[in-house]
Each structure stands twice: as structure tokens, then as C-alpha cells.
Design a protein around this motif. Sequence first.
Motif, PDB file in Angstrom:
ATOM      1  N   LEU A  12      12.557 -60.819 -52.308  1.00 42.53           N
ATOM      2  CA  LEU A  12      12.506 -59.434 -51.513  1.00 42.53           C
ATOM      3  C   LEU A  12      12.688 -59.506 -50.052  1.00 42.53           C
ATOM      4  O   LEU A  12      12.674 -58.768 -49.339  1.00 42.53           O
ATOM      5  CB  LEU A  12      11.263 -58.668 -51.869  1.00 42.53           C
ATOM      6  N   LEU A  13      12.472 -60.910 -49.672  1.00 42.30           N
ATOM      7  CA  LEU A  13      12.606 -60.912 -48.055  1.00 42.30           C
ATOM      8  C   LEU A  13      13.878 -60.730 -47.535  1.00 42.30           C
ATOM      9  O   LEU A  13      14.751 -61.211 -48.422  1.00 42.30           O
ATOM     10  CB  LEU A  13      11.905 -62.475 -47.769  1.00 42.30           C
ATOM     11  N   PRO A  14      14.020 -60.609 -46.435  1.00 42.14           N
ATOM     12  CA  PRO A  14      15.468 -60.557 -45.712  1.00 42.14           C
ATOM     13  C   PRO A  14      15.880 -61.917 -45.807  1.00 42.14           C
ATOM     14  O   PRO A  14      15.271 -62.999 -45.728  1.00 42.14           O
ATOM     15  CB  PRO A  14      15.165 -60.394 -44.265  1.00 42.14           C
ATOM     16  N   ASP A  15      17.402 -61.850 -45.907  1.00 44.74           N
ATOM     17  CA  ASP A  15      18.016 -63.036 -46.222  1.00 44.74           C
ATOM     18  C   ASP A  15      17.991 -64.167 -45.416  1.00 44.74           C
ATOM     19  O   ASP A  15      17.669 -65.297 -45.387  1.00 44.74           O
ATOM     20  CB  ASP A  15      19.781 -62.869 -46.239  1.00 44.74           C
ATOM     21  N   THR A  16      17.698 -63.725 -43.846  1.00 47.85           N
ATOM     22  CA  THR A  16      17.697 -64.850 -42.880  1.00 47.85           C
ATOM     23  C   THR A  16      16.111 -65.537 -42.940  1.00 47.85           C
ATOM     24  O   THR A  16      16.285 -66.721 -42.959  1.00 47.85           O
ATOM     25  CB  THR A  16      17.527 -64.141 -41.202  1.00 47.85           C
ATOM     26  N   LEU A  17      15.323 -64.991 -43.372  1.00 45.97           N
ATOM     27  CA  LEU A  17      13.923 -65.503 -43.527  1.00 45.97           C
ATOM     28  C   LEU A  17      13.936 -66.471 -44.961  1.00 45.97           C
ATOM     29  O   LEU A  17      13.317 -67.625 -44.873  1.00 45.97           O
ATOM     30  CB  LEU A  17      13.024 -64.422 -43.742  1.00 45.97           C
ATOM     31  N   LEU A  23      12.661 -49.618 -58.306  1.00 43.99           N
ATOM     32  CA  LEU A  23      11.757 -50.494 -58.664  1.00 43.99           C
ATOM     33  C   LEU A  23      11.234 -50.613 -60.196  1.00 43.99           C
ATOM     34  O   LEU A  23      11.444 -50.959 -61.168  1.00 43.99           O
ATOM     35  CB  LEU A  23      10.601 -51.216 -57.844  1.00 43.99           C
ATOM     36  N   LEU A  24      10.733 -49.201 -60.339  1.00 49.88           N
ATOM     37  CA  LEU A  24       9.946 -48.870 -61.667  1.00 49.88           C
ATOM     38  C   LEU A  24      10.881 -48.596 -62.621  1.00 49.88           C
ATOM     39  O   LEU A  24      10.823 -49.101 -63.718  1.00 49.88           O
ATOM     40  CB  LEU A  24       9.197 -47.714 -61.381  1.00 49.88           C
ATOM     41  N   ASN A  83      13.887 -49.943 -62.812  1.00 53.23           N
ATOM     42  CA  ASN A  83      14.344 -51.350 -63.131  1.00 53.23           C
ATOM     43  C   ASN A  83      13.738 -51.937 -64.144  1.00 53.23           C
ATOM     44  O   ASN A  83      14.051 -52.446 -65.232  1.00 53.23           O
ATOM     45  CB  ASN A  83      14.556 -52.035 -62.113  1.00 53.23           C
ATOM     46  N   MET A  84      12.071 -51.976 -63.872  1.00 55.89           N
ATOM     47  CA  MET A  84      11.302 -52.734 -64.555  1.00 55.89           C
ATOM     48  C   MET A  84      11.217 -52.250 -66.109  1.00 55.89           C
ATOM     49  O   MET A  84      11.190 -52.806 -67.069  1.00 55.89           O
ATOM     50  CB  MET A  84       9.959 -52.565 -64.209  1.00 55.89           C
ATOM     51  N   ILE A  85      11.274 -50.597 -66.260  1.00 57.09           N
ATOM     52  CA  ILE A  85      11.116 -50.143 -67.233  1.00 57.09           C
ATOM     53  C   ILE A  85      12.707 -50.550 -68.139  1.00 57.09           C
ATOM     54  O   ILE A  85      12.729 -50.781 -69.326  1.00 57.09           O
ATOM     55  CB  ILE A  85      11.054 -48.554 -67.444  1.00 57.09           C
ATOM     56  N   GLY A  86      13.638 -50.397 -67.416  1.00 61.12           N
ATOM     57  CA  GLY A  86      14.942 -50.902 -68.112  1.00 61.12           C
ATOM     58  C   GLY A  86      14.741 -52.260 -68.721  1.00 61.12           C
ATOM     59  O   GLY A  86      15.239 -52.613 -69.750  1.00 61.12           O
ATOM     60  N   ILE A  87      14.249 -53.211 -67.974  1.00 55.86           N
ATOM     61  CA  ILE A  87      14.154 -54.475 -68.580  1.00 55.86           C
ATOM     62  C   ILE A  87      13.277 -54.811 -69.603  1.00 55.86           C
ATOM     63  O   ILE A  87      13.507 -55.477 -70.475  1.00 55.86           O
ATOM     64  CB  ILE A  87      13.673 -55.505 -67.234  1.00 55.86           C
ATOM     65  N   VAL A  88      12.337 -53.981 -69.572  1.00 59.63           N
ATOM     66  CA  VAL A  88      11.259 -54.001 -70.868  1.00 59.63           C
ATOM     67  C   VAL A  88      11.936 -53.445 -72.120  1.00 59.63           C
ATOM     68  O   VAL A  88      11.982 -53.969 -73.043  1.00 59.63           O
ATOM     69  CB  VAL A  88      10.041 -53.236 -70.400  1.00 59.63           C
ATOM     70  N   GLU A 148      11.400 -58.112 -60.434  1.00 57.21           N
ATOM     71  CA  GLU A 148      10.778 -56.978 -61.342  1.00 57.21           C
ATOM     72  C   GLU A 148      10.328 -57.978 -62.710  1.00 57.21           C
ATOM     73  O   GLU A 148       9.284 -57.712 -63.321  1.00 57.21           O
ATOM     74  CB  GLU A 148      12.020 -56.179 -61.961  1.00 57.21           C
ATOM     75  N   VAL A 149      11.117 -58.760 -63.120  1.00 59.90           N
ATOM     76  CA  VAL A 149      10.787 -59.652 -64.349  1.00 59.90           C
ATOM     77  C   VAL A 149       9.245 -60.254 -64.183  1.00 59.90           C
ATOM     78  O   VAL A 149       8.679 -60.223 -65.146  1.00 59.90           O
ATOM     79  CB  VAL A 149      11.810 -60.750 -64.569  1.00 59.90           C
ATOM     80  N   TYR A 150       9.080 -61.025 -63.092  1.00 59.49           N
ATOM     81  CA  TYR A 150       7.876 -61.700 -62.925  1.00 59.49           C
ATOM     82  C   TYR A 150       6.753 -60.818 -62.760  1.00 59.49           C
ATOM     83  O   TYR A 150       5.635 -60.983 -63.030  1.00 59.49           O
ATOM     84  CB  TYR A 150       8.035 -62.730 -61.748  1.00 59.49           C
ATOM     85  N   PHE A 151       6.904 -59.637 -62.237  1.00 62.14           N
ATOM     86  CA  PHE A 151       5.941 -58.420 -61.927  1.00 62.14           C
ATOM     87  C   PHE A 151       5.573 -57.959 -63.276  1.00 62.14           C
ATOM     88  O   PHE A 151       4.624 -57.850 -63.609  1.00 62.14           O
ATOM     89  CB  PHE A 151       6.376 -57.279 -61.141  1.00 62.14           C
TER      90      PHE A 151
END
Lengths: 258, 233, 255
Positions: B85-90, C3-4, C6-11, C201-204
Motif C-alpha cells: 500500500l506504500l507509495p512505490d518510491t518508499l 477495499l471491502l 475486493n475482500m468480499i470478492g476474494i472470500v 486484502e488477502v492477508y487482512f
Amino acid sequence: MTMLQQTSSRDGASMIQFVGVNKSYGSFQALTDINAEVRKGEVVVVCGPSGSGKSTLIRTVNRLEEIQSGSLLFEGQDVHAKMGSSALNHLRSRIGFVFQSFNLFPHLSVLDNVILSPVKVNGVKRGEARDMALRLLDRVGLSNKAQDYPAQLSGGQQQRVAIARALAMKPPAMLFDEPTSALDPEMVGEVLAVMRSLASDGMTMMCVTHEMNFARDVADRVWFMDAGRVLESAAPDEFFRAPKHPRAQRFLSDLRAR
Amino acid sequence: MKGFDLMAILLSPEFSGMIAHGMEMTLIIFAASWLLAMSLGISLLAIRMLPGRIADALVAAYVSYHRNVPTLVQLMLWYFGISSLLPDTLQLWLADRNGEAVFAVISLGLCQAAYFSEDLRSGLRAVPKGQWEAARALGHSFTGAMSYILLPQAVRNAMPALVNHTVSLFKNSSLAMAIGVAELTHAVKEVESQSFRAFETYFIATVLYLVCSLLLMWIGYHLERRSRMAGAL
Amino acid sequence: MALLQNMIGIVEDNWLLLLIGQYPNGPVGGIAATMILSVLGIGLAFPLSVLMALARISPWAALRWPVTAIVYLVRGVPLLLIILWVYFLLPLLIGAIVPGFVTMVVTLVIYEGAFLSEVVRAGITALPKGQMDAARALGHSHLGAMRYVILPQALFNMIPSIISQFVSTIKETTLGYIINVPELTFAAGQVNNRLLTKPFEVYFILAIAYFVVCWTLTSLANLLERRIAARRARIADSGAEAGGIAAASAGVSRA
């Protein structure tokens, strides 16, 4: 030699004043319409059956318990008024309080127990505080225990240190909440002896206690409490010889029957 | 199976070098995450004492999350999940600088902070209420009462639990291997796969971990004894 | 929020894999494998831990020292290293290939056995000494007293701690990932490898799954602890500790 800046007059100004004080815990009324006064230099003993509210009463004086109505004045200042925390802390530092369970600080030596609060609360310099502490410990007969820790002392010794700790703040008045009730009988005498000597030096004292001999010898007034009210207030001779209120009469006869 | 020959590993500069570097990395990760965990743990306790229910609920949620989610999963969430989730540069910057170790320290530290704060909280609860009353009756302020009277006793009470959790943190450093950190267990697996001497390699690792754990427990025991109030239970 | 969704989709797409792995086209995996591993692990560790606890408080040093040494050894070394040891030694000792699943169970039994033995030991020593005294005074042998008086009470009082250890065991199963045991974490890894673009999403989801299971069990343990503590307080108040002994002794005709 007295450590206390007191006149020995027993007829001084008002020190602690209860005006129409009421306190309840939820629906339970613990104190009802208390009107009473402790004058400067006076020794007042509060007695009564258990559950009568004696401890609650004395704990309202330094606001360890709140009140719902009425006013409580200490040296003319309203203890239960809305005030900032530092004002309350300052007020408390002027009221000495001795607990039934001593409550010494176990992680500090006896000497440090006495030194801590003058230094941190009153801003006394450490060297000066140390000298005063040693004198106070000597006064209560425990200067040889200065480096020991509370757990190494007997109950009577711990309570005497607790008294020295409270005196170190140079309070104009001392409150005692059943100071000998948690002690084995043979140690009660040593604590009462310290309290007697404080009284004879002119300290203003309010004591909740069951020790009637102490009350008879030392008190200027005895307050009898039952069910949250002060039912009788009299000089000890009068109270012990001829109590007026029927419940006081019953209390004293129960005591004598033991 | 070849005969047990410790020296084949110990004397080989390559192998012993890998193990030594692994040990070094383990200790670095441990020290860094311990400092993070302890300071954060104390802060969490302080936050909990703020007035209002929100602060308490937030910290309680933090503690609950970190105690119920397995440490390995937390590591993976940080390294695979949050890093993405971090910006690419980071991300690139971190990848150059041992990013795995950074995430390991963050993850382990945050996790253990939850345990440390609970230990301190229990230690504080074990201080009798009379201590608080005596402190206030003498005129100490809230901060004064905490600093001079309550917290010193709370830490002494919490010592055994703090020591236990410190040892746990040390052992958890081995989990960093799962995200590619070259700590001791990782080094040991490498040496084993190259030398085919599993027994000797694992033995050395066991001795190293055991010595460190026992050392930590011994230090903790002595700190406990020294801080115990003389004559107290 | 995206995000939510995506997560629901993955599940939705992967719930079967996460739940039971690739069964029946492969070994049982996912949450099912996690629970089987945990139950087997703690179930088999339990009798072992009781024996070890008894050994640690026994009056015979020959029994005490070796067991104490083993407990310190297991507690001083990371679980990961113990897995490596078992993975390496077990096939040698048995002389056959050992599936990862079995390796994991054996490791858990050893690890939890040691930790659980500490819990059992604490539970036994927490009982008032008067119980043992009374039992011996009635004529029970040391082991008889243990069996009929001490252990029943201690184990009942320890139920919350045992549930706690069960939660720990569930968390320890995640290390199966390292040796490719197809439990839940491994399954999540497979999902991530397939998707590649949604690791958070997967690891969450993985974290939430473990959180739900462990939190429920922990809350249960806390509830039981409060109930048991209340019960103990009532027993102590009424001085009926002796009732425990009387009841236990009634069922015994030999010392």
C-alpha cells in the motif's frame, strides 16, 4: 519539645465545620444532616456501632468521599467547592490523615516514606526534610528503624510511621480513621501513646475509634453516631456517665457487657 | 549419516560466518523491537488513563487484535500487505535498505507492545487502593502519585510477566525468517542445506538460543530480586 | 469502499480453499486443517503435560530434574527451531517418510506439552495446602490423593487457562506454513500467489479469520474464569473445601 506550631488554647477558632452535610451512595443514605464543629486545639472522638457512618464522615473532611449537599469548611474554606486539582491537593496537604490499614509505601524505606511528600508536595529541600523526618521518627520512637522497609515492621510500628509521615506535612489538624482497629491488642497502646502526646501538645484531632479509655482521658468532646446521624455530642465525663440518647445508652451498655 | 562433527561447522569460516551474522541480526531485531515494544507499551497504558471511554476502548481493541492474530500472520500482513500500500518510491527505498528487517521490527514491536501494556496494567491493578488514597491524602497530584508511588510498585509487580514476554519476543525473532530476514534460524537452514550436517547445525542454533533465553531469564530474575521491596512477599 | 468489495470478492471466490484446502483433490487444508491440528495437538499434549507436571512436583529428584530440564529446553528455544528438529529427526527415528501434517502434530505435542505442564503445575500448587494434608490424613497415598482430590479440583479451576493454551496452539499452527503444511496460512499464501495484485486484502482476510476464532475462544475462557472464580469464592467462604475431599473420598475404597 513540641514540633507543632499550635497554641495550647482549647477554645480557638473553628477548624472543621459540617453544615447540613448529606451523603448517599445511590439510594443508600450514608450521612444525614450533619451539623457539627471541631474547634482549633480540640480533640473530638467519633464513636458508634459499625455501619453508623463514622468512617464515611471523617473521609468527607479531606474529600476522599464526596457529599451531595451541605457544606464542609476546613479553616473556613469549603472543601467540597468546585476547585482545580492543585487547589484540592494543597488543601489535602494541610489535613493529616491516618488510615486503619496504615497504607505505608512498601517500595520506600521508612525514612523515605516520611520524606517523600514534604519534598515533592511542599517543596521542602531534601536535607531539611531529612532532618525533620529523623526528629519525627524519634518522636514516635522509631528512629532506629529509619532504614528499614515497612514489611519489616510490626503493625504498631507501621502505624506510628504513618503518623510521622502525616505530621511531616505540618498539618494544622490530624484525622484518625480507626487507627488501632487493625492492630493486635498488645500494639494498640504504643499507637495511642503517640496520639495522647499529640493531643497534649495542642493538636486539633478528630478520631474515629472504639478505644473508650482514650476517649475518656483525652477527648474534649465525644460525638455518638448511628445510622448516618450525629445523635449526641457531649464532654466525655457527661457522655460516659449519663448518655442522653437511648441508642447511645444501648451502645455503651453493649460495650460494657463485653 | 556422517559422524557427529561439530568442528566441521565451527571451524569453517564460511559456515561459522553465516551463523555469526545470523546471530547478530537476531540480536539487532530483538533489541530494536524490544525498545519499540516497551516504549509503546508504556504509552498505551498512559493513553488508557485518559478520561472518557474512547481512549480505553481503542487501546483495548489494539491489544485484542495483537493478541488474537498469530504473530506470523501479523508479520506477513505488514511485509506483503501493508508494504504494497506504500507509495512505490518508499517501497523501492525500503527494498534497498533491508526492508524485511524494518517490517519485522515494526511488526514484532507492535505485537509485543500489546502484551507489555497488559502486564503493566495488571501490575498497576495489583497495587492496593489504599496506596492511591494515602498518596492523595498527603496532597500528591495525580502525576505525582503515579510517578513516585503507584508506577514503581506496578513495575515491580509486573516484572515476572515482563521478563517472560521479553523472552517470547526474543524467540519470535525467528519468525522473521518467513519474510526473508537473515537471522539465526534462516542462517542455520542455509548452512544445513549447504553442509548436509543438520544435526550439528541445529545443535549449535539450539545452544545459542538456549544460552540467550536463559541469560535473559537470569537477568530478569536478578532484576526482580533487587527491586523486590525488602521483606515483602 | 473498494477495499471491502475486493475482500468480499476474494472470500467468495476462494472460500472453499480457505475452509478445507484442496480436499478431496488433496489433503485437508484451510481452517479445517488448522482446527484438526490444534485439537490433536492440545488433546495429545494434555495427558503428557499432566504427567510432566506431576513429575515436576514429585518428591523424587530423579524424576524432577530431567523433566524440569526438558521444560526449560522447550521453553528456551523458538518453536520454529523445534519444527526443524522434528522435521529432521522423526523420519530418522521412524525409518519412513513423515508427512508434514504429522511433523506438525508431533511438534505441537512436544511444545504444548511443556507449556501446558507449567499451567497444570500452577493449578495444582494454587490449591490450598490443606487439601493434600486432609487427604493424606484420611489415609490416601500421594498418587491416590492426586487422582481423587487434587487433580479433579485443579483441572476444573484450570479450564480457562487450558482454553487460553488452546488459542495459543491455534496460533502456533501457522508455522506449518514454513514446512508446507496446507493449513489456513498456507492456503492464504496460495490465494495470494494466484492473485498477486491484492496482497493486503488477502492477508487482512487471514488476520480477520484468526481474530474471529481466537477472540471467540478467549472470550469464552474469560467468561468461564469469572464463573469459576465466583464459585471458588463461595466455596472458600462457606468453609466447604472439605466437601471436595468428602465427595472424592466417598468414591474410593482403597488408598
